[in-house]
Design a protein around this motif. Sequence first.
Motif, mmCIF file in Angstrom:
data_model
loop_
_atom_site.group_PDB
_atom_site.id
_atom_site.type_symbol
_atom_site.label_atom_id
_atom_site.label_comp_id
_atom_site.label_asym_id
_atom_site.label_seq_id
_atom_site.Cartn_x
_atom_site.Cartn_y
_atom_site.Cartn_z
ATOM 1 N N GLY A 103 -9.760 -25.414 49.460
ATOM 2 C CA GLY A 103 -9.577 -25.001 50.841
ATOM 3 C C GLY A 103 -8.127 -24.924 51.298
ATOM 4 N N SER A 104 -7.198 -25.269 50.421
ATOM 5 C CA SER A 104 -5.774 -25.290 50.792
ATOM 6 C C SER A 104 -5.152 -23.895 50.666
ATOM 7 N N ALA A 105 -3.904 -23.806 51.138
ATOM 8 C CA ALA A 105 -3.157 -22.549 50.999
ATOM 9 C C ALA A 105 -2.996 -22.183 49.524
ATOM 10 N N ALA A 106 -2.764 -23.200 48.682
ATOM 11 C CA ALA A 106 -2.592 -22.935 47.247
ATOM 12 C C ALA A 106 -3.880 -22.424 46.617
ATOM 13 N N ALA A 107 -5.001 -22.988 47.051
ATOM 14 C CA ALA A 107 -6.296 -22.528 46.521
ATOM 15 C C ALA A 107 -6.541 -21.084 46.948
ATOM 16 N N GLY A 108 -6.226 -20.784 48.218
ATOM 17 C CA GLY A 108 -6.401 -19.422 48.727
ATOM 18 C C GLY A 108 -5.542 -18.419 47.982
ATOM 19 N N ALA A 109 -4.394 -18.876 47.531
ATOM 20 C CA ALA A 109 -3.483 -17.988 46.805
ATOM 21 C C ALA A 109 -3.943 -17.765 45.366
ATOM 22 N N GLU A 163 4.852 -15.162 53.215
ATOM 23 C CA GLU A 163 4.182 -15.382 51.935
ATOM 24 C C GLU A 163 5.260 -15.523 50.870
ATOM 25 N N VAL A 164 5.082 -16.497 50.010
ATOM 26 C CA VAL A 164 6.046 -16.743 48.939
ATOM 27 C C VAL A 164 5.492 -16.138 47.644
ATOM 28 N N ALA A 165 6.260 -15.258 47.042
ATOM 29 C CA ALA A 165 5.824 -14.595 45.806
ATOM 30 C C ALA A 165 5.987 -15.537 44.620
ATOM 31 N N ALA A 166 4.911 -15.701 43.876
ATOM 32 C CA ALA A 166 4.943 -16.603 42.709
ATOM 33 C C ALA A 166 4.571 -15.836 41.450
ATOM 34 N N GLU A 167 5.228 -16.214 40.356
ATOM 35 C CA GLU A 167 4.857 -15.675 39.053
ATOM 36 C C GLU A 167 4.476 -16.866 38.186
ATOM 37 N N VAL A 168 3.259 -16.846 37.654
ATOM 38 C CA VAL A 168 2.804 -17.994 36.868
ATOM 39 C C VAL A 168 2.383 -17.551 35.473
ATOM 40 N N ASP A 169 2.447 -18.513 34.574
ATOM 41 C CA ASP A 169 1.932 -18.307 33.220
ATOM 42 C C ASP A 169 0.579 -19.011 33.159
ATOM 43 N N ARG A 170 -0.472 -18.219 32.939
ATOM 44 C CA ARG A 170 -1.822 -18.799 32.830
ATOM 45 C C ARG A 170 -2.366 -18.506 31.440
ATOM 46 N N ARG A 171 -2.355 -19.522 30.623
ATOM 47 C CA ARG A 171 -2.821 -19.403 29.231
ATOM 48 C C ARG A 171 -2.173 -18.215 28.521
ATOM 49 N N GLY A 172 -0.872 -18.080 28.721
ATOM 50 C CA GLY A 172 -0.114 -17.060 27.991
ATOM 51 C C GLY A 172 -0.006 -15.721 28.702
ATOM 52 N N ALA A 173 -0.737 -15.541 29.787
ATOM 53 C CA ALA A 173 -0.654 -14.263 30.515
ATOM 54 C C ALA A 173 0.083 -14.471 31.835
ATOM 55 N N ARG A 174 0.902 -13.513 32.194
ATOM 56 C CA ARG A 174 1.651 -13.623 33.461
ATOM 57 C C ARG A 174 0.818 -13.082 34.607
ATOM 58 N N ARG A 175 0.825 -13.817 35.699
ATOM 59 C CA ARG A 175 0.097 -13.390 36.911
ATOM 60 C C ARG A 175 0.999 -13.527 38.114
ATOM 61 N N ARG A 176 0.765 -12.667 39.071
ATOM 62 C CA ARG A 176 1.518 -12.739 40.327
ATOM 63 C C ARG A 176 0.591 -13.238 41.426
ATOM 64 N N LEU A 177 1.057 -14.237 42.164
ATOM 65 C CA LEU A 177 0.290 -14.812 43.263
ATOM 66 C C LEU A 177 1.154 -14.797 44.518
ATOM 67 N N SER A 178 0.473 -14.947 45.645
ATOM 68 C CA SER A 178 1.204 -14.946 46.905
ATOM 69 C C SER A 178 0.755 -16.151 47.733
#
Lengths: 354, 77
Positions: free
Chosen positions: A183-189, A223-238
Amino acid sequence: MDAQVARLETKRLAGLLDRFVCVRAVEMEGVDLSLFHFDYDETWCAFFLNADRTIYGRYGTRASGGADMGVDVSLPGFEKALEGALEIHAGYPANRASLLAKRGAPPPAKEIRSFPLFKSRFAEDPPRGCAHCHHVFEALRSVPREARRPIPDELLYPYPKPDRLGLALHLDERATVKSVEPGSAAAGAGFQPGDRILALEGQPVLSIADVQWVLHHAKPPCEVAAEVDRRGARRRLSLPLAADWRRGEEITWRASTRAMRPFGWEEATADQRKACGVKEGALCVRVRGVPPVGSAMRAGLAVGDFVVEIDGSDAAVTENQWIVYLMQRKVKGEPVSLVVVHDGKRLKRTMPAP
Amino acid sequence: MESTGRRLAAAAMVALGAAALAGRGAVTTVAAAKDSKADLQKALRDEGISPRWIYDDIEAGFARAAKEGKPLCIVFR
């Protein structure tokens, strides 16, 4: 951890630090505040930089006191940040553009002795006492305070941890998500446990401190743009930040808030509340200490008094809320009316806001 | 920071206000520091530090980093 780092206690650490020029700074007098922006209430902070003063990253987080104190840094986490800094150094200067925002805007003064608050204290020769990190926050807050303006949220609640957005990071990893609060902002992102945050707003991230740096400088609502590594794949989150996302952050552990507190604050016990005749849920705070020079002493408060009313309200407040009230709702010198119980008698006291 | 030792000749941690807030007596810890980083280090009881660390001299660190082509790690404690 400080001793382990200072003494290079592990082979891995010694090997990593062998690839750096290492400096141990122990006081803030003379430090260039236009370069070294960090959470000045921390007890331990590391910067990784190029010789041309480009900042690669920061390490060091402390956002709590009491039982949690000292558990916000770890040697494995520091070592991983060092590795990350070496990677950035290897890619420098091609990556320079991504690092520019790691340096903040110039503060009102470049050195602590140049702030009017500390001019007499630290500009004397010799100065009166050491300049500590937390003095920098006191100096920065003194600027709006002396101008009789409220202290803005970003100075009152500096460098909030990402936990505030529901994002808990692993202490021993490099900005890696440990858990996400439902339910948090991080979960929503869309953040997930195990995500490694590679970049925020285009800045490479080495540590929790680097995450705090970006969040601290965001201009909410945004909104803060984030780039994450998820099991070797790059994803963009906001990651969305609400306008008031910092508010409510605990700040009483911060040494820099001492100057904002007119007296030592201690919640009264059940027996003390009963003796003061206060109802359930009403304000009852024991004055634990009174600084020898300050507004509370001048107002006649004494150790052992019980504060049961503030500006006409007997609603219970926390010390955090009390500090925020003084710093954002009162200007310096504005009267604060208190009702205190002193030797069993209810007395009115008026003190100027610090 | 470069003239820290001289400026700290009268150094003593002023903790009266903090001690009062904490409901304790005054605490003063740092004895008079003299004219060198070594004296400052001793006054702070900051002992056992590896010689790899440049003590309390950030500009010396930048100069060495430029000469050696290494990045800097600067710890504030």
